[in-house]
Design an enzyme around this catalytic site. Structure first.
Site, PDB file in Angstrom:
ATOM      1  N   SER A   1      73.424  22.877  62.251  1.00  0.00           N
ATOM      2  CA  SER A   1      74.789  22.496  62.653  1.00  0.00           C
ATOM      3  C   SER A   1      75.342  23.587  63.552  1.00  0.00           C
ATOM      4  CB  SER A   1      75.671  22.349  61.412  1.00  0.00           C
ATOM      5  OG  SER A   1      75.697  23.570  60.683  1.00  0.00           O
ATOM      6  N   ASP A   2      76.425  23.269  64.254  1.00  0.00           N
ATOM      7  CA  ASP A   2      77.098  24.302  65.027  1.00  0.00           C
ATOM      8  C   ASP A   2      78.159  24.928  64.123  1.00  0.00           C
ATOM      9  OD1 ASP A   2      78.555  24.454  68.383  1.00  0.00           O
ATOM     10  OD2 ASP A   2      78.150  25.966  66.869  1.00  0.00           O
ATOM     11  N   TRP A   3      78.334  26.205  64.202  1.00  0.00           N
ATOM     12  CA  TRP A   3      79.303  26.989  63.452  1.00  0.00           C
ATOM     13  C   TRP A   3      79.978  26.213  62.305  1.00  0.00           C
ATOM     14  CZ3 TRP A   3      79.045  31.938  63.104  1.00  0.00           C
ATOM     15  CH2 TRP A   3      80.078  32.634  62.456  1.00  0.00           C
TER      16      TRP A   3
ATOM     17  N   SER B   1      80.792  22.949  62.340  1.00  0.00           N
ATOM     18  CA  SER B   1      80.813  21.513  62.680  1.00  0.00           C
ATOM     19  C   SER B   1      80.643  20.613  61.459  1.00  0.00           C
ATOM     20  CB  SER B   1      79.716  21.203  63.707  1.00  0.00           C
ATOM     21  OG  SER B   1      78.432  21.435  63.140  1.00  0.00           O
TER      22      SER B   1
END
Ligand code: GLC
Length: 742
Positions: free
Chosen positions: A275-277, A279
């Site tokens: 995942s992004d940071w 997200s």
């Protein structure tokens, strides 16, 4: 017959070798997986942001609760961490260490948008290779790049990290970056895993506001936004990062269709998804999950293997498995994907020495490549009266806040480099051109500086000189993540500074150093020549000065459209024709007669104030040479499905200056089961031509190159007529037509 047998034996050998290595890889994975507790499995799915090598972290490592760390780049600390994980935890699984090594680790290359302007896959690959060599020497084995988000909106700050507006160009350059980071052997000591991001559609944020919703319909998704990711996965991209945005109401981190149907079932991706940071956790804010437990459930079931820093998996997955809301198979598959990349990276075999390995940072060959990339990233937009290149002997005024800005010149996403190593244009002039008489007056302290009290000094500097070189643009903080702008003129009072310098009456060279395409139409009247360079990195200074004094000849081309007004956005070259295209000249605001009759201006698609054309089109860029295209020819007037067609043209350098031209091939599928763009880039090539030299350039197009995702939702070419153009930009004049038959 003998040759045929030899080929068959070779193919058989390769297939068996691949099969054997995959079998042994699977056996290693299954052997570890079979020993893991559910807590240890969830530990592998947990990536934490590194804060300190403290007791808490050491205990987590010993308990197998961390599969990855990000934001650590100290070799000694990394070695300690890896030693603890390998020798003091029950199963000895090493960590994968992630870092945003976006356009260099120490030797900073141009930002990706600048690299895209080179239209040079090999130099992009070299930049990634150098970044991997430097980053791996610090113990980093995973970078969160290439960013493959197509962006048609200069208000979006992260256009700086993108490879521009075109799917074909970004697909080729993104794949080149993957090869540069990974080589063809991930276990190579200097290979680091790439991470294609942000999956998917992040660059279409509504209003160009970062993190905003996107509304990409299925055909556009398939034909514009997904192909860049597929191209990188085809060359072996090891990991994928989900994007923050929701598309049509579904956040990417919880989008099972994206992560399972497309990524796994269609593309057979066998790496892992991170995942992004925030997200995942942000799905609560989106209104897609009610709490952290549902975040974990939705993400795991959607196919998100590793959670970046938000910790919902650690907190909830064991319980969700107990409750039967997430199956053991889902967990096992996620862990398999993560272990697979760790094995391919050779992390289980690498020794960890707890001392800093001397690293060849900023080596001469790295600096040389960074300079070459910066030279090729520069775009000459205007050069009236051949103002450039400057002749020796001229007295030069160096003016503006970007002439000596070592921090800002590096651009966005620079985490480990030192600005002290940046060579600015001023420094380059002083060291590389000691005979040039110059006077330096920044006049502004930084791009947003509103203090005009030093303008008079700039005017005096110009009066004392034969030519003024004015360096304007953007501080690096004004582009990149979360840095969107609703006004993309030269910020502050920079345009006024340029006007003041031009009022002196000497020739003015405007050099713009920025992270995005700016609306500079109003500034063009105050510049005889304009050189545009997207934050060029460490060697930007020597590159710019060599271009200005003619040691180098500009060859960059625009990877993104330059609009006249921010209100024209989105405006891009590969648009649909609409039913009412505004062709040719359109009536402009100040030409409209008073009490003009309702329909007298023509009912077509244009702006009364800014017309229907951009300031500079995609693919545009001038040179000190004069390139001319002629004799466009086709190898056939019609081809069958499965055939290819060769398109040729003569390219002549009609000048006495050697130069490189990026020849471009565009194609239009005139009628499709869904409307096809008015043109699409389908080929490009950097062609070096000596003075007055001509070459025949050719592109080979196969029917596959004409394939698109059509009404029946399959990827294929459709028969019919096609236009082709060859030229030096997307408004290439040389045109021909051929027919594709079933
Ligand atoms: C950021 C970015 C992403 C980056 C990640 C780790 O928010 O969106 O591109 O790789 O966090 O720093």
């Amino acid at each position: 017959m003998k040759n045929r047998n030899a080929v068959l034996i070779f193919v058989l050998f390769i297939s068996l070798t691949v099969f054997a290595s995959k079998k042994s890889e699977d056996e290693k994975i299954e052997k570890i997986l079979s020993q893991m507790t559910i807590e240890e499995k969830v530990g592998q799915m947990n990536q934490q942001n590194f804060n300190a090598l403290d007791d808490n972290l050491i205990n987590q490592l010993k308990n197998g609760q961390i599969g990855s760390l990000l934001n650590i780049s100290d070799k000694t600390a990394i070695d300690k961490i890896q030693r603890i994980a390998k020798t003091e935890s029950r199963l000895g699984i090493p960590l994968i260490m992630g870092r945003d090594v976006i356009h260099g680790f120490k030797t900073i290359f141009p930002i990706p948008l600048g690299q895209a302007a080179s239209f040079n896959p090999s130099i992009v690959e070299s930049g990634a290779r150098i970044a991997a060599i430097e980053a791996s020497s610090a113990g980093i084995n995973w970078t969160f790049t290439p960013m493959l988000d197509i962006s048609r909106d200069a208000r979006w700050g992260r256009i700086a990290e993108s490879l521009g507006e075109d799917t074909y160009l970004a697909s080729i350059l993104g794949a080149a970056m993957v090869k540069g980071f990974q080589t063809n052997d991930l276990s190579n000591p200097t290979s680091i895993a790439s991470c294609v991001k942000h999956f998917v559609g992040y660059g279409a944020a509504e209003g160009g506001r970062d993190y905003n919703s996107t509304n990409i319909p299925p055909y556009l998704m398939r034909n514009v936004y997904l192909p860049t990711f597929e191209a990188s996965i085809k060359v072996g991209a090891a990991t994928v990062m989900t994007s923050f945005n929701d598309n049509d109401g579904i956040p990417s981190s919880g989008n099972k269709y994206l992560l399972r149907n497309i990524l796994r079932d269609e593309w057979k991706f066998d790496g892992f998804v991170v995942s992004d940071w925030g997200s995942m956790e942000e799905m609560i804010t989106h209104g897609f999950a009610k709490d952290r437990k549902q975040v974990a459930q939705l993400s795991a079931n959607a196919g998100l293997d590793m959670e970046m820093q938000s910790g919902t998996y650690m907190e909830n997955l064991p319980q969700l498995v107990k409750e039967g809301k997430v199956s053991v198979k889902v967990i096992n598959d996620a862990v398999r994907n993560i272990l697979r990349i760790k094995f391919r990276l050779g992390l289980f075999d690498k020794n960890y020495t707890e001392k800093n390995v001397p690293s060849e940072f900023y080596s001469p060959d790295h600096l040389l490549m960074a300079k070459k990339a910066a030279v090729q990233s520069a775009i000459l937009l205007k050069n009236d009266n051949n103002t450039l290149p400057l002749k020796k002997g001229l007295k030069v005024a160096i003016i503006g806040p970007l002439a000596d800005a070592p921090h800002d010149q590096l651009g966005t996403w620079v985490l480990d480099a030192e600005k002290s190593h940046t060579i600015t244009p001023l420094k380059a002039l002083q060291t590389d051109y000691p005979d040039v008489q110059y006077v330096y007056e920044p006049a502004l302290a930084f791009s947003r500086d509103l203090n005009k009290e030093h303008f008079s000094k700039a005017v005096i500097a110009a009066q004392k000189s034969d030519v003024a070189i004015v360096f304007l643009g953007e501080e690096s903080i004004l582009s990149g993540e979360a840095h969107s702008l609703s006004n993309i003129n030269l910020i502050g009072v920079q345009s006024e500074l340029l006007e003041a310098v031009k009022s002196v009456g000497k020739p003015v060279v405007l050099v713009i150093i920025a992270g995005r395409p700016l609306t500079i139409e109003r500034d063009l009247k105050n510049a005889d020549a304009v050189l545009y360079i997207f934050h060029p990195g460490k060697m930007g200074g020597p590159a710019i000065m060599d271009l200005i004094f003619g040691k180098e000849n500009p060859s960059g081309k625009l990877p993104v459209t330059f609009v006249r007004e921010v209100g024209q956005i989105p405006m891009y070259y590969n648009h649909n024709n609409t039913g009412r295209p505004a062709i040719g000249r359109v009536t402009r605001l100040n030409e409209i007669p008073v009490e003009a009759i309702q329909h007298s201006l023509g009912n077509t698609s244009f702006y009364l104030d800014s017309g229907n054309e951009p300031l500079y089109p995609f693919g545009y860029g001038l040179s000190y040479s004069r390139f001319e295209y002629s004799n466009l020819s086709l190898s056939a007037q019609q081809i069958k499905m499965g055939d290819s067609i060769t398109i040729r043209a003569t390219l002549r350098n009609n000048s006495d200056v050697d130069g490189t031209e990026v020849a471009q091939l565009y194609v239009q599928d005139i009628v499709g089961s869904i409307i096809r763009p008015v043109k699409e880039l389908k080929g490009f090539r950097r062609v070096l031509l000596k003075a007055n030299e001509s070459k025949v350039i050719e592109f080979v197009l196969s029917a596959n190159d004409l394939a698109f995702w059509g009404l029946d939702r399959t990827l294929k070419a459709e028969s019919g007529d096609f236009n082709v153009w060859i030229g030096g930009s997307s408004v290439a004049p040389l045109k021909a037509t051929f027919t594709l038959i079933p």
